[in-house]
Design an enzyme around this catalytic site. Structure first.
Site, short mmCIF file in Angstrom:
data_model
loop_
_atom_site.label_atom_id
_atom_site.label_comp_id
_atom_site.label_asym_id
_atom_site.label_seq_id
_atom_site.Cartn_x
_atom_site.Cartn_y
_atom_site.Cartn_z
N GLU A 109 0.92 -1.22 -0.11
CA GLU A 109 -0.01 -0.04 0.02
C GLU A 109 0.74 1.29 0.17
O GLU A 109 0.39 2.11 -0.97
CB GLU A 109 -0.81 -0.05 1.04
CG GLU A 109 -2.34 -0.59 1.06
CD GLU A 109 -3.29 0.68 1.74
OE1 GLU A 109 -3.27 0.85 3.11
OE2 GLU A 109 -4.26 1.24 1.03
N THR A 131 2.50 -8.05 -0.64
CA THR A 131 2.42 -8.18 1.08
C THR A 131 2.34 -9.56 1.28
O THR A 131 1.63 -10.24 0.61
CB THR A 131 0.94 -7.48 1.33
OG1 THR A 131 0.24 -8.34 1.47
CG2 THR A 131 0.59 -6.14 0.41
N ASP A 133 0.65 -10.06 4.18
CA ASP A 133 -0.54 -10.06 4.68
C ASP A 133 -1.71 -10.54 3.97
O ASP A 133 -2.91 -10.64 4.21
CB ASP A 133 -0.82 -8.50 5.17
CG ASP A 133 0.11 -8.33 6.52
OD1 ASP A 133 0.98 -9.35 7.02
OD2 ASP A 133 0.01 -7.53 7.25
N GLY A 176 0.05 -10.03 10.56
CA GLY A 176 -1.45 -9.78 10.16
C GLY A 176 -1.81 -8.53 10.86
O GLY A 176 -2.28 -8.45 12.14
N ARG A 177 -1.13 -7.56 10.36
CA ARG A 177 -1.73 -6.11 11.01
C ARG A 177 -3.03 -5.68 10.98
O ARG A 177 -3.53 -5.37 12.06
CB ARG A 177 -0.54 -5.11 10.35
CG ARG A 177 -1.00 -3.75 10.80
CD ARG A 177 0.12 -2.61 9.90
NE ARG A 177 1.42 -2.96 10.75
CZ ARG A 177 1.52 -2.04 11.91
NH1 ARG A 177 0.65 -1.32 12.41
NH2 ARG A 177 2.77 -2.25 12.37
N ARG A 271 1.12 -22.21 26.55
CA ARG A 271 2.50 -21.68 26.33
C ARG A 271 2.33 -21.01 24.97
O ARG A 271 1.51 -21.12 23.97
CB ARG A 271 3.66 -22.70 25.83
CG ARG A 271 4.13 -23.40 26.67
CD ARG A 271 5.20 -22.73 27.84
NE ARG A 271 5.75 -23.67 28.70
CZ ARG A 271 5.22 -23.84 29.97
NH1 ARG A 271 3.93 -23.29 30.53
NH2 ARG A 271 5.86 -24.60 30.76
N HIS A 277 9.29 -12.55 12.03
CA HIS A 277 9.68 -12.37 10.74
C HIS A 277 10.16 -13.93 9.88
O HIS A 277 10.53 -14.08 9.16
CB HIS A 277 10.87 -11.61 10.92
CG HIS A 277 10.74 -10.22 11.06
ND1 HIS A 277 10.16 -9.58 12.18
CD2 HIS A 277 10.25 -9.23 10.19
CE1 HIS A 277 9.86 -8.25 11.93
NE2 HIS A 277 9.81 -8.05 10.79
O1 F6P Z 1 3.19 -5.61 6.38
C1 F6P Z 1 3.67 -6.77 6.45
C2 F6P Z 1 4.23 -7.16 7.97
O2 F6P Z 1 4.82 -8.10 7.86
C3 F6P Z 1 3.20 -6.94 8.89
O3 F6P Z 1 2.46 -8.09 8.98
C4 F6P Z 1 3.78 -6.57 10.04
O4 F6P Z 1 3.05 -5.88 11.14
C5 F6P Z 1 5.07 -5.74 9.63
O5 F6P Z 1 5.12 -5.95 8.31
C6 F6P Z 1 6.36 -5.89 10.31
O6 F6P Z 1 7.31 -4.78 9.84
P1 F6P Z 1 8.75 -4.68 10.10
O7 F6P Z 1 9.24 -5.73 9.23
O8 F6P Z 1 9.11 -3.42 9.68
O9 F6P Z 1 9.02 -5.16 11.49
#
Ligand code: F6P
Length: 347
Positions: A109, A131, A133, A176-177, A271, A277
């Protein structure tokens, strides 16, 4: 780099990385050379390289064998081309100096919003949606998503066996923001007993009821939660890690917040694991390689046909193209019907 009057097409990858970016680059360059006899250069680190005029060569030998490599050989950043010493004039000037007459911008985006502003200022840009997401509208899928789902599913299969051995409840937190696609698909694939997504607020009582019902059937409850999920008692998604370069809260940690609550209320030892990442790293799935390669080849077609201000997109099984504005402004959220369908399997 000297361009000797021959104009090149510039490629950049921008925003958070995801598996498949290199396959796009390869698709662009291969088709561009083979079919159209074009020349390419890569900008380093997204819009940062465009603003600083920082380029690397992209010849056939530079893209050999990279479709299966994760990350991006060009580097990426969350730099906004309109900030600092940036702006449309600066971009135009650098392109002219470097002998570049058009750009292929691969991003989500933020990247496409910037690309739209630059296109409105007369710069020739086509877009490729990216993306993990899967939150972009106007395309059925973005590449990177399938790989993230695969990684999350494998991780949950592993959490399952250790959970089963100890009779514990296992909480897996995925990315998943704003949208819960990764959670929905990986949760369904792994047979999770609850899928918690940003689009659907849930009470802690409901969540614990699902945990108890799985436990009562002799199962080790498995919960998948998207980082942007909110309990019905929360106003904002859980964030304890400050802000990112765009001033957005860095998410993560909701799983660690839920686990002790679940344990306290149900008495089931719990847990939490945050995948983070790991979901964006490593080799892309075959599906993502194919999608990314097709996007790349379609993007170079778009350049040849001067489809400026448009991004390539997947519609069913066909690659088509849509205006940037159709992809911007509204997110591709999980529809109620998809959540309801998944919820039949909860508990
Ligand atoms: O937009 C993709 C994403 O992986 C989101 O799911 C997550 O909130 C964000 O990027 C994490 O960003 P960064 O890599 O800058 O920590």
């Amino acid at each position: 780099m000297h361009h000797n009057g021959v104009m090149s097409i510039g490629i950049l990858t921008s925003g958070g990385d995801c598996p498949g970016l290199n396959a796009v680059i390869r698709g662009v360059v291969l088709k561009g050379i083979q079919i159209y006899n074009k020349k390419f250069v890569g900008f380093k680190d997204g819009w940062r390289g465009v603003i600083d005029g920082d380029i690397i060569p992209l010849e056939r030998k530079d893209i050999q064998g990279i479709a299966k490599q994760g990350g991006t050989i060009l580097g990426t950043s969350r730099t906004n081309p309109f900030e600092g010493n940036g702006g449309a004039d600066r971009v135009r000037e650098n392109m002219h100096k470097l002998g570049i007459d058009s750009l292929i911008a691969i991003g989500g985006e933020g990247t496409l919003a910037a690309a739209k502003r630059l296109t409105d200022a007369g710069i020739k840009i086509v877009g490729v949606p990216k993306t993990v997401d899967n939150d972009l509208s106007a395309t059925d899928y973005t590449f990177g998503f399938d790989t993230a789902v695969q990684i999350a599913t494998e991780a949950m299969d592993r959490l399952r066996t250790t959970g089963d051995s100890h009779g514990r409840c296992m909480v897996a937190e995925v990315m998943g923001r704003h949208v819960g696609w990764i959670a929905l698909h990986s949760g369904m694939a792994a047979g999770a007993h609850a899928i918690l997504i940003p689009e659907q607020k849930t009470s802690i009582e409901q969540l614990c009821a699902w945990v108890r019902s799985a436990k009562d059937r002799g199962r080790a409850p498995l919960i998948v939660v998207a980082e942007g999920f909110k309990l019905d008692s929360m106003d904002d998604a859980h964030s304890e890690r400050g802000l990112d370069a765009f001033g957005r809260p860095r998410l993560g940690g909701i799983g660690d917040l839920l686990a002790p609550e679940i344990e306290a209320r149900t008495g089931v030892e719990t847990r939490a694991t945050t995948l983070g990442h790991i979901q964006r790293g490593g080799t892309p799935t075959a599906y993502d390689r194919v999608l990314a390669t097709r996007y790349g080849m379609a993007a170079v077609d778009s350049v040849i046909h001067a489809r400026w201000g448009r991004m390539v997109s997947l519609s069913g099984t066909s690659i088509t193209h849509v205006a940037f504005e159709d992809a911007l402004g509204k997110l591709n959220t999980v529809p109620q019907s998809r959540y309801d369908e998944a919820a039949i399997l909860f508990g």
